[in-house]
Design an enzyme around this catalytic site. Sequence first.
Site: not given
Ligand code: GAR
Length: 188
Positions: A12, A102, A104
């Site tokens: 998060g 979203n 990515h």
């Molecule tokens: C982020 O880097 C986001 O871009 C990625 O997960 C991470 C979450 O980090 N999302 C994906 O890979 C979606 N396919 P966070 O929980 O610390 O925000």
Amino acid sequence: MKRIVIFASGSGSNAENLIKFFQNSDKASVIQVLTNNPHAKVLDRCKRLKTSALSFNRVAFSKSEDVLNILRTSKPDLIVLAGFLWKFPEFILNEFQDRVINIHPALLPKYGGKGMYGMHVHNAVVANEETETGITIHYVNENYDEGAIIFQAKCEVSPSDSAVDVAAKIHELEMEHFPKVVEKLVVS
Ligand code: GAR
């Protein structure tokens, strides 16, 4: 005041960054965080930041209208997926058309699709000896990582970079750009 609801599955850090950014805004606010993971670190962050948060299970999300009803009540102007790993149900998308986005951690359409998330993406980028990678912010449709692209930012990958190094560069791009892009979308 525009209303933002965030979906997150894990740490998060993006959710926290968005919450803090909009705490200083008179135009929009993060009113709620929803997670599919009752143990997600994002819930601790929400507690600390005094932001309302709820966890839900798969039945509530995609086999009933429980989560949809939560959204009907909270009436978001924008739904932001920030590290959310479940596929978003079509029946919810239909009710919030063009209002679900979203982030990515790669330059879509490269390194997207099922199973491509978090470190899996950065490992693949390094294994393929890419010279650049980046972030993509896009609308969500019924297929993983395929909705219209709103914004991309790039960074270099040097031959000595490990997947962890790449993750750090991506994190920096996400922290810098995501709140600004969300703000632009939600107040326009
Ligand atoms: C982020 O880097 C986001 O871009 C990625 O997960 C991470 C979450 O980090 N999302 C994906 O890979 C979606 N396919 P966070 O929980 O610390 O925000």
